[in-house]
Design a protein around this motif. Structure first.
Motif, PDB file in Angstrom:
ATOM      1  N   SER A 183       0.833  -1.193   0.000  1.00 35.07           N
ATOM      2  CA  SER A 183       0.000   0.000   0.000  1.00 35.07           C
ATOM      3  C   SER A 183       0.874   1.251   0.000  1.00 35.07           C
ATOM      4  CB  SER A 183      -0.935   0.026   1.218  1.00 35.07           C
ATOM      5  OG  SER A 183      -0.184   0.136   2.417  1.00 35.07           O
ATOM      6  N   PHE A 184       0.246   2.398  -0.218  1.00 32.52           N
ATOM      7  CA  PHE A 184       0.956   3.665  -0.090  1.00 32.52           C
ATOM      8  C   PHE A 184       0.000   4.733   0.418  1.00 32.52           C
ATOM      9  CE2 PHE A 184      -0.536   3.909  -4.567  1.00 32.52           C
ATOM     10  CZ  PHE A 184      -1.193   5.131  -4.548  1.00 32.52           C
ATOM     11  N   GLU A 185       0.577   5.785   0.960  1.00 27.58           N
ATOM     12  CA  GLU A 185      -0.177   6.975   1.333  1.00 27.58           C
ATOM     13  C   GLU A 185       0.529   8.186   0.754  1.00 27.58           C
ATOM     14  OE1 GLU A 185      -2.377   7.575   5.183  1.00 27.58           O
ATOM     15  OE2 GLU A 185      -0.834   9.134   5.435  1.00 27.58           O
ATOM     16  N   LEU A 186      -0.254   9.105   0.207  1.00 26.65           N
ATOM     17  CA  LEU A 186       0.295  10.265  -0.479  1.00 26.65           C
ATOM     18  C   LEU A 186      -0.494  11.502  -0.081  1.00 26.65           C
ATOM     19  CD1 LEU A 186       1.245  10.566  -4.201  1.00 26.65           C
ATOM     20  CD2 LEU A 186      -0.511  12.090  -3.304  1.00 26.65           C
ATOM     21  N   THR A 187       0.228  12.588   0.199  1.00 26.84           N
ATOM     22  CA  THR A 187      -0.389  13.897   0.402  1.00 26.84           C
ATOM     23  C   THR A 187       0.082  14.802  -0.716  1.00 26.84           C
ATOM     24  OG1 THR A 187      -0.355  13.596   2.808  1.00 26.84           O
ATOM     25  CG2 THR A 187      -0.723  15.822   1.979  1.00 26.84           C
ATOM     26  N   ASP A 188      -0.854  15.291  -1.548  1.00 26.85           N
ATOM     27  CA  ASP A 188      -0.434  16.068  -2.722  1.00 26.85           C
ATOM     28  C   ASP A 188      -0.134  17.509  -2.360  1.00 26.85           C
ATOM     29  OD1 ASP A 188      -2.839  17.473  -2.564  1.00 26.85           O
ATOM     30  OD2 ASP A 188      -3.747  16.504  -4.299  1.00 26.85           O
ATOM     31  N   GLU A 189       0.193  18.313  -3.377  1.00 30.45           N
ATOM     32  CA  GLU A 189       0.624  19.692  -3.152  1.00 30.45           C
ATOM     33  C   GLU A 189      -0.486  20.574  -2.617  1.00 30.45           C
ATOM     34  OE1 GLU A 189       0.219  19.371  -7.772  1.00 30.45           O
ATOM     35  OE2 GLU A 189       0.361  18.033  -6.042  1.00 30.45           O
ATOM     36  N   PHE A 190      -1.750  20.083  -2.672  1.00 30.44           N
ATOM     37  CA  PHE A 190      -2.885  20.857  -2.174  1.00 30.44           C
ATOM     38  C   PHE A 190      -3.353  20.376  -0.803  1.00 30.44           C
ATOM     39  CE2 PHE A 190      -3.205  20.586  -6.867  1.00 30.44           C
ATOM     40  CZ  PHE A 190      -2.914  21.909  -7.152  1.00 30.44           C
ATOM     41  N   GLY A 191      -2.645  19.388  -0.251  1.00 32.35           N
ATOM     42  CA  GLY A 191      -3.004  18.864   1.055  1.00 32.35           C
ATOM     43  C   GLY A 191      -3.997  17.727   1.026  1.00 32.35           C
ATOM     44  N   ASN A 192      -4.389  17.270  -0.172  1.00 29.24           N
ATOM     45  CA  ASN A 192      -5.310  16.143  -0.284  1.00 29.24           C
ATOM     46  C   ASN A 192      -4.572  14.839  -0.010  1.00 29.24           C
ATOM     47  OD1 ASN A 192      -7.504  17.820  -1.298  1.00 29.24           O
ATOM     48  ND2 ASN A 192      -6.299  17.958  -3.176  1.00 29.24           N
ATOM     49  N   VAL A 193      -5.198  13.975   0.781  1.00 25.14           N
ATOM     50  CA  VAL A 193      -4.568  12.715   1.171  1.00 25.14           C
ATOM     51  C   VAL A 193      -5.177  11.560   0.379  1.00 25.14           C
ATOM     52  CG1 VAL A 193      -4.116  11.124   3.078  1.00 25.14           C
ATOM     53  CG2 VAL A 193      -4.087  13.596   3.482  1.00 25.14           C
ATOM     54  N   LEU A 194      -4.306  10.706  -0.164  1.00 22.31           N
ATOM     55  CA  LEU A 194      -4.733   9.535  -0.914  1.00 22.31           C
ATOM     56  C   LEU A 194      -4.132   8.291  -0.288  1.00 22.31           C
ATOM     57  CD1 LEU A 194      -5.969   8.165  -3.465  1.00 22.31           C
ATOM     58  CD2 LEU A 194      -3.769   8.580  -4.593  1.00 22.31           C
ATOM     59  N   ASN A 195      -4.998   7.331   0.032  1.00 27.60           N
ATOM     60  CA  ASN A 195      -4.543   6.027   0.505  1.00 27.60           C
ATOM     61  C   ASN A 195      -4.872   4.995  -0.573  1.00 27.60           C
ATOM     62  OD1 ASN A 195      -4.514   3.349   1.875  1.00 27.60           O
ATOM     63  ND2 ASN A 195      -4.102   4.597   3.688  1.00 27.60           N
ATOM     64  N   SER A 196      -3.893   4.205  -0.952  1.00 25.65           N
ATOM     65  CA  SER A 196      -4.085   3.256  -2.049  1.00 25.65           C
ATOM     66  C   SER A 196      -5.205   2.262  -1.786  1.00 25.65           C
ATOM     67  CB  SER A 196      -2.780   2.506  -2.330  1.00 25.65           C
ATOM     68  OG  SER A 196      -2.366   1.777  -1.194  1.00 25.65           O
ATOM     69  N   LYS A 197      -5.525   2.014  -0.535  1.00 26.41           N
ATOM     70  CA  LYS A 197      -6.568   1.045  -0.213  1.00 26.41           C
ATOM     71  C   LYS A 197      -7.958   1.538  -0.625  1.00 26.41           C
ATOM     72  CE  LYS A 197      -3.916  -1.088   3.511  1.00 26.41           C
ATOM     73  NZ  LYS A 197      -3.813  -1.414   4.952  1.00 26.41           N
ATOM     74  N   ASP A 198      -8.078   2.843  -0.889  1.00 19.87           N
ATOM     75  CA  ASP A 198      -9.364   3.401  -1.313  1.00 19.87           C
ATOM     76  C   ASP A 198      -9.553   3.363  -2.830  1.00 19.87           C
ATOM     77  OD1 ASP A 198     -10.029   4.064   1.320  1.00 19.87           O
ATOM     78  OD2 ASP A 198      -8.949   5.975   1.185  1.00 19.87           O
ATOM     79  N   ILE A 199      -8.501   3.051  -3.562  1.00 20.37           N
ATOM     80  CA  ILE A 199      -8.544   3.101  -5.025  1.00 20.37           C
ATOM     81  C   ILE A 199      -9.101   1.791  -5.571  1.00 20.37           C
ATOM     82  CG2 ILE A 199      -7.174   3.376  -7.133  1.00 20.37           C
ATOM     83  CD1 ILE A 199      -5.103   4.858  -5.343  1.00 20.37           C
ATOM     84  N   GLN A 200     -10.043   1.894  -6.510  1.00 23.56           N
ATOM     85  CA  GLN A 200     -10.665   0.711  -7.104  1.00 23.56           C
ATOM     86  C   GLN A 200     -10.362   0.549  -8.591  1.00 23.56           C
ATOM     87  OE1 GLN A 200     -14.625   1.968  -5.419  1.00 23.56           O
ATOM     88  NE2 GLN A 200     -14.782  -0.231  -5.021  1.00 23.56           N
ATOM     89  N   ALA A 201      -9.883   1.614  -9.243  1.00 28.80           N
ATOM     90  CA  ALA A 201      -9.542   1.541 -10.669  1.00 28.80           C
ATOM     91  C   ALA A 201      -8.646   2.723 -11.006  1.00 28.80           C
ATOM     92  CB  ALA A 201     -10.803   1.549 -11.536  1.00 28.80           C
ATOM     93  N   VAL A 202      -7.919   2.599 -12.135  1.00 24.16           N
ATOM     94  CA  VAL A 202      -6.931   3.615 -12.508  1.00 24.16           C
ATOM     95  C   VAL A 202      -7.047   3.941 -13.999  1.00 24.16           C
ATOM     96  CG1 VAL A 202      -4.479   4.210 -12.590  1.00 24.16           C
ATOM     97  CG2 VAL A 202      -5.329   2.694 -10.769  1.00 24.16           C
ATOM     98  N   TRP A 203      -7.123   5.244 -14.307  1.00 26.01           N
ATOM     99  CA  TRP A 203      -6.942   5.695 -15.687  1.00 26.01           C
ATOM    100  C   TRP A 203      -5.571   6.340 -15.788  1.00 26.01           C
ATOM    101  CZ3 TRP A 203      -9.301  10.551 -18.406  1.00 26.01           C
ATOM    102  CH2 TRP A 203      -8.909  10.544 -19.761  1.00 26.01           C
ATOM    103  N   HIS A 204      -4.678   5.703 -16.534  1.00 25.64           N
ATOM    104  CA  HIS A 204      -3.350   6.266 -16.759  1.00 25.64           C
ATOM    105  C   HIS A 204      -3.432   7.182 -17.960  1.00 25.64           C
ATOM    106  CE1 HIS A 204       1.182   5.651 -17.711  1.00 25.64           C
ATOM    107  NE2 HIS A 204       1.029   6.593 -16.812  1.00 25.64           N
ATOM    108  N   ARG A 205      -3.910   8.379 -17.729  1.00 24.14           N
ATOM    109  CA  ARG A 205      -4.130   9.355 -18.805  1.00 24.14           C
ATOM    110  C   ARG A 205      -2.803   9.770 -19.457  1.00 24.14           C
ATOM    111  NH1 ARG A 205      -5.423  12.581 -22.883  1.00 24.14           N
ATOM    112  NH2 ARG A 205      -5.305  14.793 -22.427  1.00 24.14           N
TER     113      ARG A 205
END
Length: 315
Positions: A48-70
């Motif tokens: 798993s991973f956890e990421l906080t972006d430049e705007f302060g939004n937090v993303l945990n990989s366990k919440d992701i169900q699909a990916v668009w690699h635009r």
């Protein structure tokens, strides 16, 4: 949640995608690939991973169900970083990004990351698969050898060839810094020795009726015809061209579908030429190719179909 991997300057296509997800009440997260650097806080473990972006939004990989690699863009280097450390900065952040992506490899992707890298990075392999499924391809040479190029030109090109880079300078559609396909004839062969510094792809010049940009989304086709029979690449001159909807022959659709399934791609922007000899010539497929102009000009629901494909594949 659907994760969209894009870049900080992306707009329109991505906005259409997000608008559609909002209409379906499906949460999403925008991850700017060029800002996967010191702008963001990133921690990865084995699953798993956890990421906080430049705007302060937090993303945990366990919440992701699909990916668009635009799109993935080059990672941005800090302005104040010592030049001596730029190579290691890019190498280590590139490794971090790759490790982050592979945490998600078992989820539905458009397109599967490894498949996309293989296809996007090997135009000769593309032609091999296209030919396997009965698509017509131009004779092609990818080389830095002056003698081999001259032999190819005189044996196959009837006095006129095209030369192009394997990649492009930019993946945007605005034409900035874009190195176009170049026409080669007897008059400019004298400079071919410079090829040693930059290998290129060579093909016979095809007298064409028109060009086609075909967007494939998991068996569905959205095809635009552009009224360009003179220039070798319609992206060089952005004005004065008109898009119109085009119905591909069923045989071409069948062959392209077989090709895309062999490549393990759900999405791709395919370039073809309708020659004056009546043949359809396959040139290449770009897994991250542009299609916003087709949705804008022809009202094709491409963004919606991409989202629908991911939604239906979520377990």
């Amino acid at each position: 949640m659907i994760l969209c991997i894009t870049h900080s300057n992306d707009f329109y296509n991505i906005d259409l995608f997000f608008d559609y997800l909002r209409s379906k009440n499906i949460p999403y997260f925008r991850l700017n690939s060029d800002h996967l650097n010191d702008f963001q806080k990133i921690s990865i473990n084995q699953d798993s991973f956890e990421l906080t972006d430049e705007f302060g939004n937090v993303l945990n990989s366990k919440d992701i169900q699909a990916v668009w690699h635009r799109k993935s863009w080059r990672i941005t280097i800090p302005d104040d970083l010592d030049e001596d450390y730029e190579k290691i900065f890019l190498k280590e952040y590139g490794s971090l990004r790759y490790n982050l992506f592979t945490v998600l490899e078992d989820l539905p992707w458009i397109n599967p990351y490894e498949s996309e890298n293989k296809i996007d990075g090997n135009k000769m392999y593309q032609l091999k698969i296209a030919q396997k499924f009965d698509l017509t391809i131009p004779k092609t040479l990818f080389s830095n050898d002056e003698e081999k190029i001259l032999s190819f030109f005189h044996e196959n090109c009837n006095g006129k060839a095209i030369a192009k880079l394997h990649g492009v300078i930019t993946k945007s559609m605005n034409g900035e810094n874009f190195l176009s396909t170049t026409i080669i004839d007897e008059n400019n062969l004298e400079h071919i020795a410079d090829i040693a510094y930059c290998p290129m792809i060579f093909q016979p010049y095809i007298e064409k009726e028109y060009e086609l940009r075909i967007v494939y989304v998991d068996g569905e086709f959205f095809t635009g015809k552009i009224n360009n029979s003179e220039n070798t690449d319609w992206r060089v001159i952005q004005e004065g061209f008109l898009w119109s909807e085009y119905d591909l022959p069923e045989e071409i659709k069948t062959n392209l579908t077989s090709m895309m399934k062999e490549m393990k791609l759900y999405l791709g922007a395919i370039d073809m030429i309708k020659g004056k000899d009546g043949k359809y010539y396959f040139l290449e497929v770009n897994p991250q190719g542009e299609w916003g102009m087709l949705q804008k000009e022809l009202n094709f629901p491409i963004a919606e179909r991409i989202a629908d494909n991911l939604i239906k594949r979520i377990k």
